[in-house]
Design an enzyme around this catalytic site. Structure first.
Site, PDB file in Angstrom:
ATOM      1  N   CYS B  82       2.935  -5.877  10.781  1.00  0.00           N
ATOM      2  CA  CYS B  82       2.263  -5.152   9.696  1.00  0.00           C
ATOM      3  C   CYS B  82       1.298  -4.098  10.223  1.00  0.00           C
ATOM      4  O   CYS B  82       0.726  -3.326   9.451  1.00  0.00           O
ATOM      5  CB  CYS B  82       1.528  -6.121   8.778  1.00  0.00           C
ATOM      6  SG  CYS B  82       2.653  -7.278   7.990  1.00  0.00           S
ATOM      7  N   CYS B 200       0.186 -12.386  -4.270  1.00  0.00           N
ATOM      8  CA  CYS B 200       1.006 -12.011  -3.113  1.00  0.00           C
ATOM      9  C   CYS B 200       1.249 -10.505  -3.164  1.00  0.00           C
ATOM     10  O   CYS B 200       1.482  -9.948  -4.233  1.00  0.00           O
ATOM     11  CB  CYS B 200       2.360 -12.719  -3.155  1.00  0.00           C
ATOM     12  SG  CYS B 200       2.269 -14.520  -3.115  1.00  0.00           S
ATOM     13  N   SER B 201       1.233  -9.851  -2.000  1.00  0.00           N
ATOM     14  CA  SER B 201       1.473  -8.410  -1.970  1.00  0.00           C
ATOM     15  C   SER B 201       2.911  -8.108  -2.387  1.00  0.00           C
ATOM     16  O   SER B 201       3.784  -8.964  -2.352  1.00  0.00           O
ATOM     17  CB  SER B 201       1.179  -7.838  -0.586  1.00  0.00           C
ATOM     18  OG  SER B 201       1.958  -8.487   0.394  1.00  0.00           O
ATOM     19  N   HIS B 328       3.186  -2.993  -0.273  1.00  0.00           N
ATOM     20  CA  HIS B 328       3.059  -3.176   1.173  1.00  0.00           C
ATOM     21  C   HIS B 328       4.386  -2.877   1.872  1.00  0.00           C
ATOM     22  O   HIS B 328       5.119  -3.787   2.235  1.00  0.00           O
ATOM     23  CB  HIS B 328       2.586  -4.613   1.441  1.00  0.00           C
ATOM     24  CG  HIS B 328       2.367  -4.943   2.885  1.00  0.00           C
ATOM     25  ND1 HIS B 328       2.101  -3.996   3.851  1.00  0.00           N
ATOM     26  CD2 HIS B 328       2.363  -6.147   3.532  1.00  0.00           C
ATOM     27  CE1 HIS B 328       1.962  -4.595   5.019  1.00  0.00           C
ATOM     28  NE2 HIS B 328       2.125  -5.889   4.857  1.00  0.00           N
TER      29      HIS B 328
END
Lengths: 145, 383
Positions: B82, B200-201, B328
């Site tokens: 990430c 949650c993304s 994301h």
């Protein structure tokens, strides 16, 4: 596992840190660093903590400990049965290991911190596999096998 | 003339789902937007640093140039979980800092499917047998570790998601732009306790790109007006931590990077006007308040309760909507966060503008079970 005479009759281990002794009895493999004393899960030749390159001794890990943190998994990958309780356990010898807590109903209100647990070995067929594998689960320490 | 490095052009695509496009095509869009932002052309760029995870062996940078102009410049493709976008940006920054180049382009891009990330690629999976390797599980356990230490509640974690979803209603580039009241967040489908689906993304597609230049080059081009100075560019990996082999650690790496970033910048957390941090899950945001020094250890719950990290609060966090609502796209996130900070420092953030912002901090941290951690922190200042 090589020293087991009828190895082909025993279920293979699902992970490299689950092993069997000469009698076919399962145990958790670990490594203790004789320099800093840290106990690792699985085998290793260099200490990640103190960088020692010698004195790493194979050990059998403790089979009792307490829950450090946890989560209840309601959604996993397709084919995986939920819910289940995922726990990080501090074993009595100082090693830290992940596993599933069985023997109690998953309940967020229950707060599993510091619960004493014990390791139990079982043989089961993982989703998508066609034979039994040797695995381990945690159970509350006060629950008989 | 100093050896400071500046961002002179930066932009990002609207994050969303673009299944009919290719990864290089998405990257090309942000690259051209960043070039347009500073009025420059691809043939002025001396190198391209390209971050992408999903096609990391596929020479995405070269394929991006095939869409926007093949000038023969060096292309460096990077992948770092990430922190992929931040790594590409930092490599670009280093090349200018080292005076190898004085005008370079960094791009981060990702195209993702829906659904859970994590697990492993073993032939026989241990998922659901020796535990769970999903990302929500890792960050839920980190959240409950905070509960263990400080008594942080499910409701406090959920408030992070309420805040970031609210922020995203003011961001046209965000995947989602909807209010999510506390009850809705807490009653959403539970994924891994205490993270519900709304905590949650969002897996999305998108890209972000930045043009970096030396101080001499910025002056030569006459672009100091909207330039943003990079005060610190820092990375770290996971140091040894007691339980990291059982539960991946994102805090220790963040603390190392934060300490080094503040030192490099000669600034402290009290000097920072806004933060874009890695809220891959609601539980992660609270933990990172403390890791980044926005409050004392144990005070994260109070910070969210008292609204200190909301727009208008003492230290606004994730006013873009964050990974939780903006989305994301792994390889793009690290540069998209820098875009958000630059937009505020330039005073161009519209209704979500953090008034008078002069210094901002970005943070990304990624990794997985049995892998390790990559953390990137950038401190940026209005030039």
């Amino acid at each position: 596992m090589a020293e087991v005479e009828n190895a082909e009759a025993l279920a293979p281990s699902i992970a490299s840190h689950i092993s069997r002794d000469g009698d076919g009895k399962p145990y958790l493999t670990g490594t203790k660093c004789s320099s800093c004393g840290h106990v690792f899960v699985g085998g290793r030749e260099v200490c990640a903590k103190c960088y020692a390159r010698s004195g790493l001794e194979p050990v059998r890990l403790a089979e009792t400990g307490t829950i450090y943190t946890w989560s209840i998994i309601y959604r996993s990958f397709p084919g995986i049965e939920t819910p289940f309780i995922d726990v990080i356990v501090d074993l009595e010898d100082g090693a830290h290991i992940k596993g599933i807590l069985k023997g109690v109903e998953p309940d967020p209100e229950a707060q599993y911190f510091d619960m004493p647990v014990r390791v139990q070995y079982e043989e089961m067929v993982p989703p998508g596999a066609d034979e039994e594998y040797l695995v381990y689960y945690f159970y509350p320490a006060d629950q008989e096998a | 003339m100093s050896d400071d490095v500046y961002v002179i052009g930066i932009d990002m695509t609207k994050f969303g789902r673009y299944p009919d496009r290719t990864v290089p095509n998405l990257a090309a869009e942000a690259a051209l937007m960043a070039l347009d932002d500073c009025g420059l052309s691809i043939d002025q760029m001396q190198a391209l640093y390209c971050g992408n995870l999903g096609e990391s062996s596929g020479m995405v940078g070269q394929r991006t140039l095939a869409e926007i102009g093949q000038t023969g410049i060096p292309v460096i493709n990077v992948a770092n979980a990430c922190a992929t976008g931040a790594t590409a940006f930092r490599d670009a920054w280093m090349s200018v800092k080292a005076e190898v180049y004085d005008l370079v382009l960094a791009v981060g891009v990702e195209q993702m499917g829906k659904g859970l990330l994590g697990g492993g690629s073993r032939k026989v999976s241990t998922e659901g047998i020796l535990g769970s390797g999903t990302m929500p599980t890792m960050f839920s356990q980190i959240g409950l570790e905070h509960t263990r230490k400080y008594g942080t509640t499910f409701e406090q974690f959920a408030k992070v998601s309420v805040k970031n979803h609210h922020h995203s209603t003011m961001n046209a580039k965000s995947m989602y732009r909807i209010e999510t009241p506390l009850e809705e967040v807490m009653n959403a489908e539970m994924i891994s306790y205490p993270n519900t689906k709304l905590m949650c993304s969002v897996n999305v597609d998108g890209s972000a790109a930045a043009v970096l230049a030396s101080e001499a080059k910025v002056r030569e081009l006459g672009l100091m007006g909207r330039a943003v100075k990079v005060r610190a560019s820092v990375m770290s990996s996971n140091p040894f931590e007691e339980r990291q082999l059982a539960m991946p650690d994102f805090s220790a790496a963040t603390r190392i990077a934060a300490k080094n970033a503040y030192e490099r910048a000669g600034l402290g957390p009290e000097d920072v006007d806004l933060v874009e941090l890695h809220d891959c899950f609601a539980t992660a945001e609270l933990v990172h308040y403390e890791n980044l020094g926005l409050c004392e250890d144990g005070q994260a719950g109070r910070l969210i309760d008292e609204g200190e990290t909301a727009l208008g609060g003492r230290i606004p966090v994730n006013v873009s909507g964050g990974l939780l609502s903006k989305g994301h796209p792994l390889g793009a996130t690290g540069i998209a966060n820098i875009y958000e900070i630059c937009t505020h420092l330039r005073g161009e953030a519209g209704e979500r503008q953090v008034e008078g912002a002069r210094v901002g901090l970005t943070h990304v941290v990624g990794g997985g079970p049995g892998m390790g951690t990559a953390c990137g922190i950038h401190i940026l200042e209005k030039a």
